[in-house]
Enzyme design. Sequence first.
Site, PDB file in Angstrom:
ATOM      1  CG  PHE A 177      -0.230   0.057   2.537  1.00 21.73           C
ATOM      2  CD1 PHE A 177       0.036   1.267   3.167  1.00 21.73           C
ATOM      3  CD2 PHE A 177       0.188  -1.114   3.164  1.00 21.73           C
ATOM      4  CE1 PHE A 177       0.698   1.308   4.382  1.00 21.73           C
ATOM      5  CE2 PHE A 177       0.845  -1.087   4.379  1.00 21.73           C
ATOM      6  CZ  PHE A 177       1.098   0.128   4.992  1.00 21.73           C
ATOM      7  CB  CYS A 178       1.750   3.865  -1.641  1.00 18.79           C
ATOM      8  SG  CYS A 178       0.763   3.739  -3.151  1.00 18.79           S
ATOM      9  CB  THR A 179       0.033   8.453  -0.134  1.00 20.04           C
ATOM     10  OG1 THR A 179       1.195   8.425   0.689  1.00 20.04           O
ATOM     11  CG2 THR A 179      -0.886   9.585   0.328  1.00 20.04           C
ATOM     12  CB  CYS A 184       1.398   0.054  -3.608  1.00 22.28           C
ATOM     13  SG  CYS A 184      -0.206   0.850  -3.671  1.00 22.28           S
ATOM     14  CB  ILE A 206      -3.354   5.416   2.880  1.00 16.86           C
ATOM     15  CG1 ILE A 206      -2.225   4.386   2.959  1.00 16.86           C
ATOM     16  CG2 ILE A 206      -3.814   5.796   4.285  1.00 16.86           C
ATOM     17  CD1 ILE A 206      -0.892   4.989   3.374  1.00 16.86           C
TER      18      ILE A 206
END
Length: 312
Positions: A177-179, A184, A206
């Site tokens: 996952f990433c912002t 990702c 996220i």
Amino acid sequence: MTQPIVVAALYKFVTLSDYVELREPLLQAMVDNGIKGTLLIADEGINGTVSGSREGIDGLMAWLKSDPRLIDIDHKESYCDEQPFYRTKVKLKKEIVTLGVEGVDPNKSVGTYVEPKDWNALITDPEVLLIDTRNDYEVSIGTFEGAIDPKTTSFREFPEYIKAHFDPAVHKKVAMFCTGGIRCEKASSYMLGEGFEEVYHLKGGILKYLEEVPEQESQWRGECFVFDNRVTVRHDLTEGDYDQCHACRTPISAEDRASEHYSPGVSCPHCWDSLSEKTRRSAIDRQKQIELAKARNQPHPIGRNYRLPSEA
């Protein structure tokens, strides 16, 4: 009543062979709609975070979607009371998120997207290896329960971290996952190329998870770093409690700001003893100009030293 400013994080991996020619009309569309922020364009797609009025954001998104290649461009929205950006920019890039590995192309190969509503079930599976693809300064203020922190300072370090710590023959299921989803997504393309067969990533990142999953059901812990003047957002996507050091760009808490080593715009407890004299003098001069501009109610003459997602 003043309408809140809309902040839109957007990206899409798509072949834009005419991206150089696209720069000027895209910049004009931003200006015409009163949009602030930065968009990055490259042969592999578009990425960035922008802000403006409701009408302005809608106008820009309509302009983007008028291009058949961008008709389904992904974007997430949040709101704030003050303009989070100072300038309007379109930058030409080699990559819209910089991994630095030749041949990685999410337009050709990408992992399995996981909707926010299905994310909790995946990451609580004991067989799943959960990796936070963001950098150390982002992870330090918030991440998912049980996530592995690669402790990278740049996305360019991610490939070496994977090679050094994980084996496709051993780690069968990987979730990342990433912002906002872009980092990702590219990481999943890289990992498939390295032989990992079952690779998942959080669709929309996220920010989409925080938007859709109720806090009482959430596996998220802490606040989420964002690449604008808000610095962080809470679970309800309102502006968080962190500021950012202009010198080292580290998120700083109320406790950090109370430290004797904190000087607004100049240094913080994380960098006060490592700044060169040249950097310190430059930071002091910049802060003076910012304070003068603020007193005159003018735009900041020198923008804050925020990292862009593609360059972090």
